[in-house]
Write a protein that holds these residues in place. Structure first.
Motif, short mmCIF file in Angstrom:
data_model
loop_
_atom_site.label_atom_id
_atom_site.label_comp_id
_atom_site.label_asym_id
_atom_site.label_seq_id
_atom_site.Cartn_x
_atom_site.Cartn_y
_atom_site.Cartn_z
N ALA A 1 27.67 8.56 -27.75
CA ALA A 1 26.21 8.91 -27.08
C ALA A 1 25.16 7.67 -27.17
CB ALA A 1 25.76 9.99 -27.95
N GLY A 2 25.40 6.85 -28.11
CA GLY A 2 24.35 5.73 -27.98
C GLY A 2 24.67 4.82 -26.93
N ILE A 3 25.52 4.73 -26.04
CA ILE A 3 25.65 3.93 -24.98
C ILE A 3 25.18 4.55 -23.64
CG2 ILE A 3 27.30 2.62 -23.40
CD1 ILE A 3 29.41 2.68 -25.84
N PRO A 4 24.15 3.97 -22.87
CA PRO A 4 23.67 4.40 -21.69
C PRO A 4 24.52 4.77 -20.77
CG PRO A 4 23.00 2.04 -21.95
CD PRO A 4 23.98 2.49 -23.28
N PHE A 5 24.24 5.75 -19.68
CA PHE A 5 25.27 6.18 -18.98
C PHE A 5 24.73 5.27 -17.58
CE2 PHE A 5 25.72 8.49 -15.00
CZ PHE A 5 27.44 8.89 -15.17
N ARG A 6 25.91 4.69 -16.86
CA ARG A 6 26.04 3.87 -15.86
C ARG A 6 26.73 4.44 -14.82
NH1 ARG A 6 26.47 -1.45 -19.48
NH2 ARG A 6 24.52 -1.44 -20.20
N GLY A 7 26.59 5.92 -14.61
CA GLY A 7 27.37 6.49 -13.46
C GLY A 7 26.53 6.60 -12.04
N LYS A 8 26.92 7.39 -11.29
CA LYS A 8 26.29 7.58 -9.98
C LYS A 8 24.92 7.94 -10.10
CE LYS A 8 30.37 9.33 -7.59
NZ LYS A 8 30.98 10.17 -7.07
N ALA A 9 23.83 7.48 -9.47
CA ALA A 9 22.57 8.02 -9.54
C ALA A 9 22.16 9.11 -9.03
CB ALA A 9 21.67 6.65 -8.99
N ASN A 10 22.91 9.68 -8.08
CA ASN A 10 22.56 10.96 -7.41
C ASN A 10 23.45 11.98 -7.94
OD1 ASN A 10 20.47 9.83 -6.25
ND2 ASN A 10 21.69 9.11 -4.36
N MET A 11 23.52 11.99 -8.99
CA MET A 11 24.66 13.11 -9.72
C MET A 11 23.78 14.62 -9.46
SD MET A 11 26.39 11.36 -12.90
CE MET A 11 26.95 12.84 -13.49
N ILE A 12 24.71 15.67 -9.22
CA ILE A 12 24.23 17.07 -9.24
C ILE A 12 24.61 17.72 -10.31
CG2 ILE A 12 24.44 19.20 -8.26
CD1 ILE A 12 25.48 17.58 -5.70
N GLU A 13 23.58 18.28 -11.06
CA GLU A 13 24.12 18.92 -12.62
C GLU A 13 24.42 20.12 -12.07
OE1 GLU A 13 24.06 18.87 -16.57
OE2 GLU A 13 23.31 17.19 -15.23
N CYS A 14 25.60 20.48 -12.60
CA CYS A 14 26.49 21.83 -12.31
C CYS A 14 27.19 22.17 -13.81
CB CYS A 14 27.29 21.88 -11.31
SG CYS A 14 28.30 23.34 -10.95
N ASN A 15 26.44 22.72 -14.64
CA ASN A 15 27.00 23.41 -15.80
C ASN A 15 27.71 24.49 -15.70
OD1 ASN A 15 25.38 21.55 -17.54
ND2 ASN A 15 23.77 22.81 -17.35
N ARG A 16 28.72 24.74 -16.35
CA ARG A 16 29.87 25.84 -16.28
C ARG A 16 30.11 26.52 -17.87
NH1 ARG A 16 31.13 21.47 -13.04
NH2 ARG A 16 31.80 22.00 -10.83
N THR A 17 30.29 27.86 -17.82
CA THR A 17 31.05 28.36 -18.88
C THR A 17 32.40 28.13 -18.86
OG1 THR A 17 31.40 30.32 -17.68
CG2 THR A 17 29.17 30.13 -18.88
N MET A 18 33.22 28.53 -19.84
CA MET A 18 34.79 28.45 -20.20
C MET A 18 35.32 28.99 -18.82
SD MET A 18 37.29 26.86 -21.54
CE MET A 18 37.04 26.53 -23.19
N GLU A 19 34.79 30.16 -18.37
CA GLU A 19 35.61 30.88 -17.47
C GLU A 19 35.28 30.23 -16.06
OE1 GLU A 19 37.98 33.34 -17.42
OE2 GLU A 19 37.71 32.98 -19.92
N GLN A 20 34.14 29.59 -15.96
CA GLN A 20 33.74 29.12 -14.65
C GLN A 20 34.65 27.72 -14.60
OE1 GLN A 20 29.36 29.03 -15.43
NE2 GLN A 20 29.05 30.66 -13.89
N ALA A 21 34.52 27.10 -15.57
CA ALA A 21 35.45 25.84 -15.74
C ALA A 21 36.91 25.93 -15.39
CB ALA A 21 35.14 25.13 -17.03
N LYS A 22 37.44 27.05 -15.93
CA LYS A 22 38.90 27.64 -15.66
C LYS A 22 38.89 27.67 -14.28
CE LYS A 22 40.12 29.57 -20.09
NZ LYS A 22 40.44 30.52 -20.81
N ARG A 23 38.05 28.47 -13.72
CA ARG A 23 38.18 28.80 -12.09
C ARG A 23 38.10 27.77 -11.28
NH1 ARG A 23 32.79 31.02 -10.56
NH2 ARG A 23 32.40 28.63 -10.69
N ASP A 24 37.00 26.82 -11.40
CA ASP A 24 36.76 25.61 -10.76
C ASP A 24 37.98 24.56 -10.91
OD1 ASP A 24 34.37 26.69 -9.69
OD2 ASP A 24 33.21 25.38 -11.06
N PHE A 25 38.74 24.74 -12.14
CA PHE A 25 39.70 23.55 -12.28
C PHE A 25 40.77 24.02 -11.35
CE2 PHE A 25 43.58 22.13 -14.16
CZ PHE A 25 43.49 20.69 -14.19
N ALA A 26 41.17 25.21 -11.32
CA ALA A 26 42.01 25.83 -10.58
C ALA A 26 42.12 25.87 -9.26
CB ALA A 26 42.60 27.61 -11.17
N SER A 27 40.82 25.72 -8.59
CA SER A 27 40.61 25.76 -7.27
C SER A 27 40.33 23.98 -6.90
CB SER A 27 39.37 26.55 -6.93
OG SER A 27 38.37 25.87 -7.68
N GLY A 28 40.62 23.03 -7.76
CA GLY A 28 40.43 21.83 -7.63
C GLY A 28 38.98 21.27 -7.53
#
Length: 112
Positions: A20-47
């Motif tokens: 956690a002490g290392i700064p993030f150097r990813g994409k600047a225009n990321m979309i925040e999309c938090n998920r519960t476990m069930e939503q994550a399972k659904r989204d993983f299954a659908s690719g």
């Protein structure tokens, strides 16, 4: 976070363990999309999920959170369904087990 700091899973799905002490150097225009476990399972299954990052909770010795990465550049935290706060796992093993429950498959974690 740099890609060379942490762990990566073998295969076509990647799991990166971040300090956690290392700064993030990813994409600047990321979309925040938090998920519960069930939503994550659904989204993983659908690719719609492509990877995950395990992040140590600041100021703790053993707590971890999971940040999920989507196929369209979106990313967000795995949430506790009762509080809708980021889910904190008491150990790295429990965080990895959550990734397994979502559907990610890997046979090893390695430092890169």
């Amino acid at each position: 976070m740099r890609e060379d700091d942490g762990f990566a899973a073998s295969g076509n799905q990647h799991v990166i363990l971040a300090n956690a002490g290392i700064p993030f150097r990813g994409k600047a225009n990321m979309i925040e999309c938090n998920r519960t476990m069930e939503q994550a399972k659904r989204d993983f299954a659908s690719g719609r999920l492509t990877g995950a990052t395990l992040i140590r909770v600041p100021m703790t010795a053993s707590d971890w959170t999971v940040r999920l990465s989507g196929a369209k550049g979106d990313a967000g935290m795995l949430l506790d369904v009762q509080t809708l706060d980021p889910y904190c796992f008491a150990s790295l093993d429990k965080a990895v087990m959550a990734l397994d429950q979502i559907g990610f498959s890997f046979s090893q974690l390695k430092v890169i």
